[in-house]
Motif scaffolding. Sequence first.
Motif, PDB file in Angstrom:
ATOM      1  N   GLN A 143       0.841  -1.189   0.000  1.00  0.00           N
ATOM      2  CA  GLN A 143       0.000   0.000   0.000  1.00  0.00           C
ATOM      3  C   GLN A 143       0.880   1.245   0.000  1.00  0.00           C
ATOM      4  O   GLN A 143       1.585   1.517   0.967  1.00  0.00           O
ATOM      5  N   SER A 144       0.790   1.970  -1.092  1.00  0.00           N
ATOM      6  CA  SER A 144       1.513   3.238  -1.185  1.00  0.00           C
ATOM      7  C   SER A 144       0.632   4.336  -0.607  1.00  0.00           C
ATOM      8  O   SER A 144      -0.584   4.199  -0.505  1.00  0.00           O
ATOM      9  N   LEU A 145       1.263   5.454  -0.285  1.00  0.00           N
ATOM     10  CA  LEU A 145       0.558   6.540   0.378  1.00  0.00           C
ATOM     11  C   LEU A 145      -0.630   7.018  -0.447  1.00  0.00           C
ATOM     12  O   LEU A 145      -0.506   7.306  -1.633  1.00  0.00           O
ATOM     13  N   GLY A 146      -1.807   7.045   0.188  1.00  0.00           N
ATOM     14  CA  GLY A 146      -2.996   7.559  -0.467  1.00  0.00           C
ATOM     15  C   GLY A 146      -3.656   6.608  -1.443  1.00  0.00           C
ATOM     16  O   GLY A 146      -4.567   7.005  -2.179  1.00  0.00           O
TER      17      GLY A 146
ATOM     18  N   ILE B 131      -9.098  -7.417  -5.203  1.00  0.00           N
ATOM     19  CA  ILE B 131      -8.580  -6.109  -5.603  1.00  0.00           C
ATOM     20  C   ILE B 131      -9.342  -5.026  -4.858  1.00  0.00           C
ATOM     21  O   ILE B 131     -10.527  -5.178  -4.554  1.00  0.00           O
ATOM     22  N   PHE B 132      -8.626  -3.949  -4.552  1.00  0.00           N
ATOM     23  CA  PHE B 132      -9.157  -2.860  -3.737  1.00  0.00           C
ATOM     24  C   PHE B 132      -9.272  -1.576  -4.546  1.00  0.00           C
ATOM     25  O   PHE B 132      -8.496  -1.326  -5.467  1.00  0.00           O
ATOM     26  N   GLY B 133     -10.247  -0.760  -4.147  1.00  0.00           N
ATOM     27  CA  GLY B 133     -10.337   0.577  -4.696  1.00  0.00           C
ATOM     28  C   GLY B 133      -9.345   1.511  -4.026  1.00  0.00           C
ATOM     29  O   GLY B 133      -8.604   1.102  -3.139  1.00  0.00           O
ATOM     30  N   ALA B 134      -9.375   2.774  -4.447  1.00  0.00           N
ATOM     31  CA  ALA B 134      -8.436   3.763  -3.922  1.00  0.00           C
ATOM     32  C   ALA B 134      -8.841   4.283  -2.548  1.00  0.00           C
ATOM     33  O   ALA B 134      -8.035   4.908  -1.862  1.00  0.00           O
ATOM     34  N   GLY B 135     -10.086   4.033  -2.157  1.00  0.00           N
ATOM     35  CA  GLY B 135     -10.525   4.406  -0.820  1.00  0.00           C
ATOM     36  C   GLY B 135     -11.223   5.745  -0.746  1.00  0.00           C
ATOM     37  O   GLY B 135     -11.081   6.600  -1.628  1.00  0.00           O
TER      38      GLY B 135
ATOM     39  N   SER C 164     -14.379   7.728  11.845  1.00  0.00           N
ATOM     40  CA  SER C 164     -13.431   8.483  11.019  1.00  0.00           C
ATOM     41  C   SER C 164     -12.274   7.579  10.637  1.00  0.00           C
ATOM     42  O   SER C 164     -11.562   7.057  11.508  1.00  0.00           O
ATOM     43  N   ALA C 165     -12.102   7.364   9.334  1.00  0.00           N
ATOM     44  CA  ALA C 165     -11.100   6.411   8.835  1.00  0.00           C
ATOM     45  C   ALA C 165     -11.147   6.400   7.316  1.00  0.00           C
ATOM     46  O   ALA C 165     -11.969   7.082   6.701  1.00  0.00           O
ATOM     47  N   MET C 166     -10.241   5.613   6.730  1.00  0.00           N
ATOM     48  CA  MET C 166     -10.320   5.313   5.302  1.00  0.00           C
ATOM     49  C   MET C 166     -11.196   4.086   5.125  1.00  0.00           C
ATOM     50  O   MET C 166     -11.131   3.139   5.923  1.00  0.00           O
ATOM     51  N   TYR C 167     -11.981   4.079   4.071  1.00  0.00           N
ATOM     52  CA  TYR C 167     -12.855   2.957   3.771  1.00  0.00           C
ATOM     53  C   TYR C 167     -12.553   2.464   2.363  1.00  0.00           C
ATOM     54  O   TYR C 167     -12.524   3.255   1.414  1.00  0.00           O
ATOM     55  N   PHE C 168     -12.341   1.154   2.253  1.00  0.00           N
ATOM     56  CA  PHE C 168     -11.997   0.555   0.967  1.00  0.00           C
ATOM     57  C   PHE C 168     -13.049  -0.453   0.549  1.00  0.00           C
ATOM     58  O   PHE C 168     -13.454  -1.318   1.340  1.00  0.00           O
TER      59      PHE C 168
END
Lengths: 115, 113
Positions: A37-40, B102-106, B87-91
């Motif tokens: 996982q790269s930044l962002g 495979i994952f999205g960019a979030g 509050s966080a990133m969600y993928f």
Amino acid sequence: GAGVSQTPSNKVTEKGKYVELRCDPISGHTALYWYRQSLGQGPEFLIYFQGTGAADDSGLPNDRFFAVRPEGSVSTLKIQRTERGDSAVYLCASSLAPDSRGGYTFGSGTRLTVV
Amino acid sequence: AQKITQTQPGMFVQEKEAVTLDCTYDTSDQSYGLFWYKQPSSGEMIFLIYQGSYDEQNATEGRYSLNFQKARKSANLVISASQLGDSAMYFCALNTGGFKTIFGAGTRLFVKA
């Protein structure tokens, strides 16, 4: 253990050096994955193990990257001749099956910085 | 080829309100699974919810529900009664029965007090 354990949590290395990242999955999980996982960005697939064998290594970016899982539990991701572009968080995950409805259990990751 | 698209880089929501995080996917496979994960600032990815392509009901897990619209190839996550700890990133992620997910960019969610 109760969760997926990754060591070290942080690694700083000089360009050109060799590094090893370790992953200890949940006991009994035969499926093990490495992501980067790269930044962002979202996690990017590197390699999947089912037991001892690498069932899919299509995500490894080049031949400097290699991973093993000799006894079907602990896995080591090895990076030779590190480059600054290898800097990222390396995530390990495990599951009972690759398409498990329960999703993957991830470790906290190893943050690799190549200087 | 499989693809996940999350078009919202960041979202704000007031505490106790509901929020929808968008996800669209692309796959030619008929059998697949969709996942949502949460990544707090600590960095660990936490599995939230799963939707199978043949599931007749939309998935729910506590305050999380998945608005699955198969024809539109969308799998939006709805979080009800938002809390500060959300509050966080969600993928959003896709698995087509193969070995890789495979994952999205979030989407980064900010919950305001």
